[in-house]
Design a protein around this motif. Structure first.
Motif, PDB file in Angstrom:
ATOM      1  N   GLY A  20      18.192 -22.346 -14.777  1.00  0.00           N
ATOM      2  CA  GLY A  20      16.729 -22.345 -14.869  1.00  0.00           C
ATOM      3  C   GLY A  20      16.278 -22.674 -16.277  1.00  0.00           C
ATOM      4  N   PHE A  97       8.606 -20.848 -15.295  1.00  0.00           N
ATOM      5  CA  PHE A  97       9.839 -21.141 -14.551  1.00  0.00           C
ATOM      6  C   PHE A  97      10.548 -19.834 -14.249  1.00  0.00           C
ATOM      7  N   TRP A  98      11.283 -19.802 -13.171  1.00  0.00           N
ATOM      8  CA  TRP A  98      12.193 -18.684 -12.906  1.00  0.00           C
ATOM      9  C   TRP A  98      13.243 -19.110 -11.895  1.00  0.00           C
ATOM     10  N   ASN A  99      14.197 -18.260 -11.654  1.00  0.00           N
ATOM     11  CA  ASN A  99      15.239 -18.542 -10.656  1.00  0.00           C
ATOM     12  C   ASN A  99      14.897 -17.817  -9.365  1.00  0.00           C
ATOM     13  N   TRP A 100      15.237 -18.431  -8.276  1.00  0.00           N
ATOM     14  CA  TRP A 100      14.938 -17.868  -6.959  1.00  0.00           C
ATOM     15  C   TRP A 100      15.938 -16.767  -6.634  1.00  0.00           C
ATOM     16  N   ASP A 110       7.386 -13.241  -5.312  1.00  0.00           N
ATOM     17  CA  ASP A 110       7.357 -14.563  -5.947  1.00  0.00           C
ATOM     18  C   ASP A 110       6.317 -15.470  -5.297  1.00  0.00           C
ATOM     19  N   PHE A 124       4.808 -24.412 -11.822  1.00  0.00           N
ATOM     20  CA  PHE A 124       5.915 -23.444 -11.711  1.00  0.00           C
ATOM     21  C   PHE A 124       7.143 -24.171 -11.205  1.00  0.00           C
ATOM     22  N   ASN A 126      10.759 -22.821  -9.386  1.00  0.00           N
ATOM     23  CA  ASN A 126      11.486 -21.619  -8.987  1.00  0.00           C
ATOM     24  C   ASN A 126      12.624 -21.935  -8.027  1.00  0.00           C
ATOM     25  N   ASP A 127      13.033 -23.225  -7.944  1.00  0.00           N
ATOM     26  CA  ASP A 127      14.043 -23.523  -6.929  1.00  0.00           C
ATOM     27  C   ASP A 127      15.464 -23.559  -7.485  1.00  0.00           C
TER      28      ASP A 127
END
Ligand code: FAD
Length: 478
Positions: A20, A97-100, A110, A124, A126-127
């Motif tokens: 990420g 951004f983030w991690n799923w 989320d 965003f 997040n995938d």
């Protein structure tokens, strides 16, 4: 000046081999980390103080890592659905951004954050499935359905090519002085201690926090113990496993780094036994992924039994027995030693996790959800998917096709703690009782007087017969 990207960390507390962050770095050099202490998670009744202390230690280390890279990690303590979009808006961030994640709560939260960001016009991403080598949308059976059995999952999973570690975050831009002020006015705080949050763990942590420690642990494991893993991993008195589970739970180490280490170990392996050992460890990593995929595809697992037979099973749920199990006072030395290890350190050897889970469900005939919750209240590595998977496997209530697995505490001890070393380590009052009695669990009456040790609260033979009878009746009803 670069566009600001906020990176929302959750179970990925590191800056190395982080997909990420690597994706964010491709877009901008101005990356600022943010972690939100979620009051709803902290208020739930399955949080272990030892786990919070470990997590806070990892956050401290992450703050240092960000500073070394030229930026910082901000801390919030509020509902992330409100706090994350509010901070992003105040700082005029271009994107968050983030991690799923696979857990049902995370996914619902989320989606709410995404909605809030959209209304503010903030991008965003997040995938990224940073904590897995293969995402749950990648591995399916020939019938295009998610796997419900581990072995075919493994056979498919191992054939897929695995990504290499990604570069460590570096050369970042930080917030300006003005932006720092805005972030403080928008609710960022200094990192609190676990005690500040109401979680008291006075003993030393069995596993030190932080990504550099986790990397060192991996390196040490790969130097020697991995080569004998197949042989040694079942003996609780031996340090034969990696003890990386807490680091993996909080993403303090990257999965690609771990996998790469196993590939290098295989390349250096000088015998079939060594290579078989390394592959056995790889299979454990795949169990972790299997349970995360299962949680993603079957979120109802988090609520109870997967098999119908166990959805209405007549558990006896004797509270006194449960208390004795929790305290390590069942009179079954291997069970009690394991529960005391858990209570005193926050960690328990895998073999013992299986033994105590079988004992709670098949001998004490107590609902596995009680045990699952107690584990979450105590484990440093407590993780919804792995813990639920382990309990459903042990209780025979899960997806595993072999339904009735009943562990005999005495024969387990004879096989895996034959000298009663582990038992004597964790049950001091039994230190002077002869190992030959401890491994059979048949302690002479005289020894009970000298030791104050609990006599067995149930009879294993009787209880397993009763469990089988209840199971057969249930199958007829079902
Ligand atoms: C009833 C029960 C409850 C459990 N609860 C948890 C839990 O809350 N959190 C947790 O991380 N593990 C859990 N496990 C799985 C396993 O016991 C631990 O992952 C392991 O003991 C951790 O020690 P290690 O890091 O030295 O493992 P190693 O043997 O070195 O294995 C390497 C890694 O593989 C993963 N792994 C190994 N075995 C399993 C497994 N059976 N299922 C899923 N992942 C696995 C872990 O991430 C582990 O760190 C549970 C098992 C049982 C039977």
């Amino acid at each position: 000046m670069s566009d600001l990207i906020l990176f929302w960390h959750r179970r990925d507390l590191r800056i190395s081999d982080h997909t990420g962050l690597a994706a964010a770095r491709e877009k901008s050099a101005k990356i600022v980390g943010v972690f939100c202490l979620d009051p709803q998670i902290l208020a739930s009744d399955d949080i272990a103080p030892v786990r919070v202390k470990y997590m806070i230690g990892c956050l401290q280390s992450l703050q240092e890592r960000y500073q070394q890279a030229g930026s910082q990690l901000l801390i919030l303590q509020n509902d992330p659905v409100i706090a994350i979009p509010k901070l992003a808006t105040a700082l005029k961030a271009k994107a968050v951004f983030w991690n799923w994640d696979v857990e049902p709560y995370s996914q619902t939260r989320d989606l709410a954050v995404i909605e809030a960001l959209k209304t503010q016009g903030i991008e965003f991403l997040n995938d990224n499935w940073d904590q897995l080598l293969h995402s749950p949308t990648e591995i399916f059976s020939g019938a295009k359905t998610p796997y419900t059995v581990y072995t075919p999952f493994w056979k498919n999973w191992i054939t897929k090519s695995k990504a290499k570690p990604v570069e460590t975050l570096a050369n970042l831009e930080n917030l300006t002085a003005e932006e720092q002020e805005i972030s403080q006015l928008t609710g960022t705080i200094n990192l609190p201690s676990a005690a500040d949050l109401g979680f008291i763990w006075d003993a030393e942590l069995i596993i030190s926090p932080g990504e550099l420690v986790a990397q060192e642990k991996l390196d040490n494991f790969a130097k020697s113990a991995i080569n004998e893993y197949q042989e040694q991993r079942n003996f609780p008195a031996i340090d034969g496993t990696s003890q990386l589970s807490a680091a993996l739970k909080f993403g303090v180490i990257g999965m690609r780094t771990i996998w790469q280490t196993t590939i290098e170990a295989l390349a250096n392996g000088n015998s079939e036994e060594v290579n078989a050992s390394i592959q056995t460890w790889q299979k454990e990593l795949a169990w972790r992924e299997f349970y995360q995929h299962a949680m993603y595809h079957f979120p109802e697992l988090a609520k109870g039994a997967y098999r119908d037979t166990f959805k209405t099973f007549p558990w006896q749920n004797n509270e006194k027995y449960f208390q004795a199990w929790c305290e390590g006072k069942t009179g079954y030395p291997i069970v009690d030693a394991a529960m005391r290890q858990l209570n005193e350190t926050g960690w328990m050897h895998n073999r013992c996790r299986m033994i105590v889970a079988s004992f709670l469900t098949k001998d004490l005939i107590i609902n596995p959800q009680w045990g699952e919750k107690y584990f979450m209240q105590k484990l440093i590595d407590g993780d919804l998917s792995a813990n639920n998977g382990g309990w459903q496997w042990s209780a025979s209530s899960g997806m595993d096709p072999q339904p009735l697995r009943i562990f005999n505490p005495a024969s387990q001890t004879q096989k895996f703690d034959a000298e009663a070393e582990y038992i004597r380590q964790w049950i001091p009052e039994l230190r002077y009782v002869s190992p030959e009695y401890l491994v059979t669990g048949k302690i002479p009456l005289l020894d009970y007087y000298g030791t104050n040790y609990q006599q067995p609260i149930v009879d294993h033979k009787q209880q397993q017969a009763l469990f089988k009878q209840l199971y057969q009746q249930q199958k007829v009803i079902g």
